[in-house]
Design a protein around this motif. Structure first.
Motif, PDB file in Angstrom:
ATOM      1  N   ASP A  52       0.820  -1.214   0.000  1.00  0.00           N
ATOM      2  CA  ASP A  52       0.000   0.000   0.000  1.00  0.00           C
ATOM      3  C   ASP A  52       0.852   1.262   0.000  1.00  0.00           C
ATOM      4  O   ASP A  52       0.574   2.210  -0.744  1.00  0.00           O
ATOM      5  CB  ASP A  52      -0.952   0.011   1.203  1.00  0.00           C
ATOM      6  CG  ASP A  52      -2.086  -0.989   1.063  1.00  0.00           C
ATOM      7  OD1 ASP A  52      -2.314  -1.496  -0.067  1.00  0.00           O
ATOM      8  OD2 ASP A  52      -2.760  -1.261   2.079  1.00  0.00           O
ATOM      9  N   ILE A  53       1.897   1.281   0.798  1.00  0.00           N
ATOM     10  CA  ILE A  53       2.757   2.475   0.873  1.00  0.00           C
ATOM     11  C   ILE A  53       3.549   2.649  -0.423  1.00  0.00           C
ATOM     12  O   ILE A  53       3.744   3.780  -0.896  1.00  0.00           O
ATOM     13  CB  ILE A  53       3.689   2.447   2.110  1.00  0.00           C
ATOM     14  CG1 ILE A  53       4.379   3.799   2.306  1.00  0.00           C
ATOM     15  CG2 ILE A  53       4.719   1.351   2.021  1.00  0.00           C
ATOM     16  CD1 ILE A  53       3.470   4.907   2.724  1.00  0.00           C
ATOM     17  N   GLU A  54       3.991   1.545  -1.037  1.00  0.00           N
ATOM     18  CA  GLU A  54       4.703   1.645  -2.313  1.00  0.00           C
ATOM     19  C   GLU A  54       3.791   2.180  -3.410  1.00  0.00           C
ATOM     20  O   GLU A  54       4.189   3.032  -4.201  1.00  0.00           O
ATOM     21  CB  GLU A  54       5.277   0.283  -2.709  1.00  0.00           C
ATOM     22  CG  GLU A  54       6.443  -0.152  -1.838  1.00  0.00           C
ATOM     23  CD  GLU A  54       6.839  -1.596  -2.053  1.00  0.00           C
ATOM     24  OE1 GLU A  54       8.038  -1.894  -1.875  1.00  0.00           O
ATOM     25  OE2 GLU A  54       5.970  -2.437  -2.400  1.00  0.00           O
ATOM     26  N   ILE A  55       2.565   1.677  -3.442  1.00  0.00           N
ATOM     27  CA  ILE A  55       1.598   2.163  -4.428  1.00  0.00           C
ATOM     28  C   ILE A  55       1.322   3.647  -4.203  1.00  0.00           C
ATOM     29  O   ILE A  55       1.275   4.433  -5.158  1.00  0.00           O
ATOM     30  CB  ILE A  55       0.302   1.328  -4.383  1.00  0.00           C
ATOM     31  CG1 ILE A  55       0.586  -0.091  -4.907  1.00  0.00           C
ATOM     32  CG2 ILE A  55      -0.810   1.995  -5.178  1.00  0.00           C
ATOM     33  CD1 ILE A  55      -0.546  -1.068  -4.703  1.00  0.00           C
ATOM     34  N   LYS A  56       1.168   4.046  -2.964  1.00  0.00           N
ATOM     35  CA  LYS A  56       0.938   5.463  -2.641  1.00  0.00           C
ATOM     36  C   LYS A  56       2.108   6.313  -3.132  1.00  0.00           C
ATOM     37  O   LYS A  56       1.906   7.381  -3.718  1.00  0.00           O
ATOM     38  CB  LYS A  56       0.752   5.629  -1.133  1.00  0.00           C
ATOM     39  CG  LYS A  56       0.467   7.039  -0.710  1.00  0.00           C
ATOM     40  CD  LYS A  56       0.274   7.137   0.796  1.00  0.00           C
ATOM     41  CE  LYS A  56       0.075   8.584   1.210  1.00  0.00           C
ATOM     42  NZ  LYS A  56      -0.043   8.734   2.657  1.00  0.00           N
ATOM     43  N   ASN A  57       3.327   5.852  -2.909  1.00  0.00           N
ATOM     44  CA  ASN A  57       4.509   6.584  -3.370  1.00  0.00           C
ATOM     45  C   ASN A  57       4.564   6.661  -4.888  1.00  0.00           C
ATOM     46  O   ASN A  57       4.884   7.706  -5.458  1.00  0.00           O
ATOM     47  CB  ASN A  57       5.789   5.954  -2.817  1.00  0.00           C
ATOM     48  CG  ASN A  57       5.985   6.221  -1.348  1.00  0.00           C
ATOM     49  OD1 ASN A  57       5.460   7.189  -0.797  1.00  0.00           O
ATOM     50  ND2 ASN A  57       6.737   5.362  -0.686  1.00  0.00           N
ATOM     51  N   HIS A  58       4.255   5.554  -5.569  1.00  0.00           N
ATOM     52  CA  HIS A  58       4.237   5.552  -7.036  1.00  0.00           C
ATOM     53  C   HIS A  58       3.191   6.534  -7.568  1.00  0.00           C
ATOM     54  O   HIS A  58       3.450   7.255  -8.537  1.00  0.00           O
ATOM     55  CB  HIS A  58       3.951   4.151  -7.584  1.00  0.00           C
ATOM     56  CG  HIS A  58       5.123   3.232  -7.531  1.00  0.00           C
ATOM     57  ND1 HIS A  58       6.281   3.442  -8.257  1.00  0.00           N
ATOM     58  CD2 HIS A  58       5.329   2.081  -6.850  1.00  0.00           C
ATOM     59  CE1 HIS A  58       7.138   2.469  -8.019  1.00  0.00           C
ATOM     60  NE2 HIS A  58       6.580   1.630  -7.156  1.00  0.00           N
ATOM     61  N   LYS A  59       2.025   6.568  -6.944  1.00  0.00           N
ATOM     62  CA  LYS A  59       0.971   7.501  -7.369  1.00  0.00           C
ATOM     63  C   LYS A  59       1.434   8.943  -7.190  1.00  0.00           C
ATOM     64  O   LYS A  59       1.158   9.803  -8.026  1.00  0.00           O
ATOM     65  CB  LYS A  59      -0.321   7.260  -6.585  1.00  0.00           C
ATOM     66  CG  LYS A  59      -0.939   5.890  -6.777  1.00  0.00           C
ATOM     67  CD  LYS A  59      -1.573   5.726  -8.120  1.00  0.00           C
ATOM     68  CE  LYS A  59      -2.256   4.364  -8.175  1.00  0.00           C
ATOM     69  NZ  LYS A  59      -2.585   3.957  -9.517  1.00  0.00           N
ATOM     70  N   ALA A  60       2.152   9.211  -6.098  1.00  0.00           N
ATOM     71  CA  ALA A  60       2.676  10.566  -5.860  1.00  0.00           C
ATOM     72  C   ALA A  60       3.714  10.934  -6.914  1.00  0.00           C
ATOM     73  O   ALA A  60       3.746  12.074  -7.400  1.00  0.00           O
ATOM     74  CB  ALA A  60       3.264  10.666  -4.455  1.00  0.00           C
ATOM     75  N   VAL A  61       4.564   9.978  -7.284  1.00  0.00           N
ATOM     76  CA  VAL A  61       5.561  10.214  -8.326  1.00  0.00           C
ATOM     77  C   VAL A  61       4.861  10.504  -9.652  1.00  0.00           C
ATOM     78  O   VAL A  61       5.213  11.449 -10.372  1.00  0.00           O
ATOM     79  CB  VAL A  61       6.529   9.015  -8.453  1.00  0.00           C
ATOM     80  CG1 VAL A  61       7.385   9.123  -9.705  1.00  0.00           C
ATOM     81  CG2 VAL A  61       7.394   8.906  -7.209  1.00  0.00           C
ATOM     82  N   ALA A  62       3.854   9.702  -9.992  1.00  0.00           N
ATOM     83  CA  ALA A  62       3.104   9.914 -11.235  1.00  0.00           C
ATOM     84  C   ALA A  62       2.450  11.292 -11.245  1.00  0.00           C
ATOM     85  O   ALA A  62       2.483  11.992 -12.265  1.00  0.00           O
ATOM     86  CB  ALA A  62       2.051   8.820 -11.409  1.00  0.00           C
ATOM     87  N   ALA A  63       1.884  11.686 -10.119  1.00  0.00           N
ATOM     88  CA  ALA A  63       1.246  12.998 -10.033  1.00  0.00           C
ATOM     89  C   ALA A  63       2.260  14.121 -10.249  1.00  0.00           C
ATOM     90  O   ALA A  63       1.978  15.104 -10.941  1.00  0.00           O
ATOM     91  CB  ALA A  63       0.546  13.158  -8.685  1.00  0.00           C
ATOM     92  N   LEU A  64       3.439  13.969  -9.677  1.00  0.00           N
ATOM     93  CA  LEU A  64       4.489  14.977  -9.856  1.00  0.00           C
ATOM     94  C   LEU A  64       4.908  15.061 -11.320  1.00  0.00           C
ATOM     95  O   LEU A  64       5.019  16.152 -11.885  1.00  0.00           O
ATOM     96  CB  LEU A  64       5.695  14.662  -8.973  1.00  0.00           C
ATOM     97  CG  LEU A  64       6.913  15.566  -9.159  1.00  0.00           C
ATOM     98  CD1 LEU A  64       6.567  17.019  -8.900  1.00  0.00           C
ATOM     99  CD2 LEU A  64       8.043  15.117  -8.255  1.00  0.00           C
ATOM    100  N   ILE A  65       5.124  13.933 -11.947  1.00  0.00           N
ATOM    101  CA  ILE A  65       5.522  13.927 -13.358  1.00  0.00           C
ATOM    102  C   ILE A  65       4.429  14.561 -14.210  1.00  0.00           C
ATOM    103  O   ILE A  65       4.713  15.364 -15.111  1.00  0.00           O
ATOM    104  CB  ILE A  65       5.863  12.505 -13.842  1.00  0.00           C
ATOM    105  CG1 ILE A  65       7.099  11.970 -13.105  1.00  0.00           C
ATOM    106  CG2 ILE A  65       6.096  12.480 -15.360  1.00  0.00           C
ATOM    107  CD1 ILE A  65       7.344  10.488 -13.298  1.00  0.00           C
TER     108      ILE A  65
END
Length: 78
Positions: A52-65
């Motif tokens: 869950d935390i990894e997915i949350k981090n990936h979503k944050a990275v995608a949002a930043l990009i």
């Protein structure tokens, strides 16, 4: 995220931005290809799995990009 991880992430982002700009300036990659690289990176992170935390981090990275793509980043010059 630890302070070291944040610093490492900002450094990596800065290096990648500089490389993409250099590739564009040297006419190695046109702007549309560079935008494609950014879009591919966002998509990869949007679709990444993990805990869950990894997915949350990936979503944050995608949002930043995606904010970089839509925000008139320095790759897109007037």
């Amino acid at each position: 995220m630890s302070n070291h991880s944040t610093t490492s992430g900002v450094a990596a982002l800065s290096i990648c931005e500089a490389l993409l700009l250099a590739l564009n300036d040297a006419k190695v990659l046109p702007e549309n290809e560079i935008m494609g690289v950014l879009k591919d990176a966002a998509t990869a992170n949007e679709n990444a799995g993990g805990s869950d935390i990894e997915i949350k981090n990936h979503k944050a990275v995608a949002a930043l990009i995606n904010r970089i793509i839509t925000g008139g980043n320095s790759v897109r010059r007037p």
